[in-house]
Design an enzyme around this catalytic site. Structure first.
Site, PDB file in Angstrom:
ATOM      1  N   HIS A  60      37.840  40.415  42.074  1.00 13.24           N
ATOM      2  CA  HIS A  60      39.204  41.676  42.234  1.00 13.24           C
ATOM      3  C   HIS A  60      39.246  41.369  40.738  1.00 13.24           C
ATOM      4  O   HIS A  60      39.471  42.033  40.064  1.00 13.24           O
ATOM      5  CB  HIS A  60      40.675  40.832  42.714  1.00 13.24           C
ATOM      6  CG  HIS A  60      41.702  41.594  42.822  1.00 13.24           C
ATOM      7  ND1 HIS A  60      42.433  41.904  42.593  1.00 13.24           N
ATOM      8  CD2 HIS A  60      41.644  43.000  43.824  1.00 13.24           C
ATOM      9  CE1 HIS A  60      43.713  43.145  43.149  1.00 13.24           C
ATOM     10  NE2 HIS A  60      42.950  43.138  44.108  1.00 13.24           N
ATOM     11  N   ASP A  77      40.660  45.485  39.471  1.00  9.29           N
ATOM     12  CA  ASP A  77      42.065  46.324  38.756  1.00  9.29           C
ATOM     13  C   ASP A  77      41.687  47.785  38.021  1.00  9.29           C
ATOM     14  O   ASP A  77      41.118  46.691  36.744  1.00  9.29           O
ATOM     15  CB  ASP A  77      43.711  46.508  38.791  1.00  9.29           C
ATOM     16  CG  ASP A  77      44.135  45.169  40.224  1.00  9.29           C
ATOM     17  OD1 ASP A  77      43.339  45.794  41.419  1.00  9.29           O
ATOM     18  OD2 ASP A  77      44.534  44.133  39.600  1.00  9.29           O
ATOM     19  N   LEU A  91      35.149  43.222  25.386  1.00 14.20           N
ATOM     20  CA  LEU A  91      34.418  44.526  25.487  1.00 14.20           C
ATOM     21  C   LEU A  91      33.748  44.145  26.525  1.00 14.20           C
ATOM     22  O   LEU A  91      32.892  42.929  26.707  1.00 14.20           O
ATOM     23  CB  LEU A  91      33.248  44.815  24.245  1.00 14.20           C
ATOM     24  CG  LEU A  91      34.758  45.843  23.111  1.00 14.20           C
ATOM     25  CD1 LEU A  91      33.844  46.449  22.179  1.00 14.20           C
ATOM     26  CD2 LEU A  91      35.257  47.172  23.773  1.00 14.20           C
ATOM     27  N   LYS A 124      43.259  38.239  34.294  1.00 14.92           N
ATOM     28  CA  LYS A 124      44.037  38.391  35.460  1.00 14.92           C
ATOM     29  C   LYS A 124      44.847  36.750  35.175  1.00 14.92           C
ATOM     30  O   LYS A 124      45.947  36.805  35.096  1.00 14.92           O
ATOM     31  CB  LYS A 124      43.643  38.822  36.476  1.00 14.92           C
ATOM     32  CG  LYS A 124      43.606  40.279  36.831  1.00 14.92           C
ATOM     33  CD  LYS A 124      43.587  40.046  38.301  1.00 14.92           C
ATOM     34  CE  LYS A 124      43.379  41.933  38.667  1.00 14.92           C
ATOM     35  NZ  LYS A 124      43.395  42.011  39.843  1.00 14.92           N
ATOM     36  N   THR A 180      45.172  32.763  33.287  1.00 12.71           N
ATOM     37  CA  THR A 180      45.165  32.278  32.423  1.00 12.71           C
ATOM     38  C   THR A 180      44.351  31.734  31.948  1.00 12.71           C
ATOM     39  O   THR A 180      43.716  30.556  33.159  1.00 12.71           O
ATOM     40  CB  THR A 180      46.493  31.382  32.402  1.00 12.71           C
ATOM     41  OG1 THR A 180      47.846  32.434  32.467  1.00 12.71           O
ATOM     42  CG2 THR A 180      46.513  31.008  30.758  1.00 12.71           C
ATOM     43  N   GLN A 211      31.820  39.912  32.262  1.00 14.64           N
ATOM     44  CA  GLN A 211      31.608  40.550  31.487  1.00 14.64           C
ATOM     45  C   GLN A 211      30.095  41.394  32.151  1.00 14.64           C
ATOM     46  O   GLN A 211      30.228  42.229  31.299  1.00 14.64           O
ATOM     47  CB  GLN A 211      31.484  39.454  30.042  1.00 14.64           C
ATOM     48  CG  GLN A 211      31.556  40.998  29.111  1.00 14.64           C
ATOM     49  CD  GLN A 211      30.698  39.676  27.235  1.00 14.64           C
ATOM     50  OE1 GLN A 211      30.464  38.812  26.953  1.00 14.64           O
ATOM     51  NE2 GLN A 211      31.666  40.565  25.984  1.00 14.64           N
TER      52      GLN A 211
END
EC number: 4.2.1.147
Length: 392
Positions: free
Chosen positions: A17, A19, A48, A66, A68, A83
Site C-alpha cells: 500500500h 501513499d 532515498l 508506515k 515501525t 527500496q
C-alpha cells in the site's frame, strides 16, 4: 505542483500500500522531502529510493516506512526489495511519459510504504510495491479519482481489511422487512432466512425495540453484519438522545413520529446526521404531513407514509408522493401498511422508494420464498452484479 496518489496491490502479508506526494522542490512537497531526510524518527527512518546502490531515480524519491521497523530483518525488506521497487517504478514512469522527462529535476516524490512485519517473499514485496508505486504516480498526475468517481463508488465499496459493508440507501427501490414480533429467537431465525440482497432493509419494529431496547440491533447485526437496520422507536420526545442511542448501538436509521413536536423532530434529524445515521419520519396518524415537512429546518432522509396494523382493513391511499418529493426532493419515500405482492406495482408506479412489508413476509409459512417474491417484484438487479472487479 502538488499531487497526491494512492494504490494498493497484492495479497497476503506481502500486500503493498503506497501513499505518495509529487510536487515541486520549492513547494510543500519539497519541504516535506527535506524535513523527512533530516528529521529522523526511530523505526520510521526515511531513505532515498535506489534502483541499486548508487543509482537513485529521477525525480528524487523519499521512502517513509508506515510500519515501525523493529529489527534488521524487517529493515532488510525496506532497504532492498521495496527500496528498489519504488525507484524502478519512478524510472519507468519517466520512460513511459507519465512523469514529464523535462521536469525530473524540478520535482520530488515522497512515498509512504507499507511492509507487513510478517512479509517474507522478497519477489512479491518487489513486484507488489513496484505496481502500487507506479499506479499511485499515474493516479496522482491524472488527478484520480475525480469527484464523480468518488461519489459513484463510495456507496458501492467495501474496505478489504474492514471486512464488512456499510450499506447506504442510494439505489432505490428497496424492500424493508419489518419485524414487529417481540420473540427475539423467532426474529433472528427469520432474518437468517431472508435472501442476501443489496435492496433489503431490516426493521427492528417498535414492539421488538420496546422489549429488548436498542441492544437488539447488535443481535440482528450478528446474524446479518451488512444489513441496513432501521430502529423503529417512533420517537415523540428527546429526539437527540434517542438518535444518539441508535447510533451508539450501530443502527443505520431511527424513526421519529410525525406527531412529535417540531423541535423534537428537528433535534432528532440534526443528531442523526451528526452521527451519520438516517432520520426517518413516520406519518402514522398524521393528517397533514406536508405541513409538518414545511416547518422543519432540515428534511428527514426518509418519509414513511404509513397506516397502522389496526386500520389496514380500511380503505386507504398512501397520499400524494409526488407532492412530498417536491418539498423534499432528496428524501426517499416509503410506504407502509397493507403492502402485498399485488400492490407492489401500484406503489412503485406512484413513486415509492421503499416498500415496508411486515407480516406478509414474517408470518409466511416459507419466509425465504415470500421474501424472494417481494425482492423479485422490485425488478432491480444487484449492485455491480455483472461487474468484473479488480480495484475499479
Amino acid at each position: 505542483m502538488f499531487q497526491i496518489g494512492e494504490a494498493l496491490m497484492g495479497q497476503g502479508s506481502e500486500l503493498a500500500h503506497v501513499d505518495l506526494m509529487i510536487g515541486d522542490k520549492g513547494g510543500p512537497v519539497g519541504q516535506a522531502f527535506a524535513n523527512g531526510l533530516t528529521q529522523l524518527s526511530a523505526g520510521h527512518t526515511p531513505l532515498l529510493s535506489v534502483i541499486r546502490p548508487n543509482l537513485p531515480p529521477k525525480p528524487s524519491t523519499l521512502i517513509i516506512p508506515k510500519v515501525t521497523v523493529k529489527n534488521m530483518d524487517q529493515a532488510a525488506r525496506i532497504f532492498g526489495p521495496a527500496q528498489s521497487a519504488v525507484a524502478k517504478a519512478v524510472a519507468d514512469s519517466v520512460e513511459e511519459g507519465v512523469i514529464p522527462k523535462d521536469q525530473v529535476e524540478d520535482l520530488v516524490i515522497v512515498a509512504s510504504v507499507f511492509i507487513h512485519p510478517e512479509a517474507q517473499d522478497y519477489n512479491k514485496i518487489y513486484r507488489y510495491n513496484y505496481g502500487a508505486t507506479k499506479l499511485a504516480i499515474k493516479r496522482a498526475l491524472e488527478g484520480f479519482p475525480d469527484i464523480d468517481t468518488v461519489l459513484e463508488e463510495s456507496n458501492k465499496s467495501t474496505h478489504a481489511i474492514m471486512g464488512f459493508k456499510v450499506t447506504r440507501l442510494w439505489d432505490p427501490p428497496y424492500l424493508q422487512i419489518a419485524f414487529d414480533n417481540p420473540n427475539l429467537e423467532f426474529v433472528l431465525s427469520a432474518i437468517s432466512e431472508i435472501p442476501k440482497s443489496d435492496h433489503v432493509i431490516i426493521e427492528a419494529g417498535t414492539p421488538l425495540i420496546k422489549r429488548y431496547g436498542t441492544d437488539v440491533i447488535s443481535k440482528i447485526r450478528q446474524v446479518r453484519p451488512d444489513a441496513f437496520i432501521v430502529a423503529d422507536l417512533k420517537t415523540l420526545d428527546t429526539g437527540n438522545l434517542e438518535a444518539r442511542m441508535v447510533a451508539d448501538a450501530a443502527g443505520d436509521a431511527i424513526v421519529v413520529s410525525a406527531l412529535a413536536p417540531i423541535s423534537t423532530i428537528d433535534k432528532l434529524i440534526e443528531e442523526a446526521h451528526k452521527t451519520g445515521i438516517y432520520a426517518v419520519m413516520d406519518t402514522l396518524n398524521q393528517q397533514d404531513p406536508i405541513s409538518v415537512l414545511k416547518q422543519l429546518k432540515v428534511m428527514p432522509d426518509v418519509i414513511e407514509l404509513h397506516r397502522g396494523i389496526d386500520i389496514e382493513g380500511t380503505e386507504h391511499a398512501w397520499g400524494n408522493i409526488g407532492e412530498i418529493k417536491k418539498i423534499a426532493p432528496k428524501a426517499l419515500v416509503a410506504v407502509a401498511g397493507g403492502v402485498r405482492l399485488d400492490k407492489v406495482p401500484v406503489a412503485l408506479s406512484q413513486g415509492a422508494d421503499i416498500l415496508v412489508v411486515g407480516r406478509a413476509i414474517t408470518n409466511a409459512k416459507d419466509v425465504r420464498e415470500m421474501a424472494e417474491q417481494f425482492i423479485n417484484s422490485l425488478n432491480k438487479p444487484e449492485i455491480d452484479q455483472f461487474r468484473v472487479m479488480t480495484d475499479f
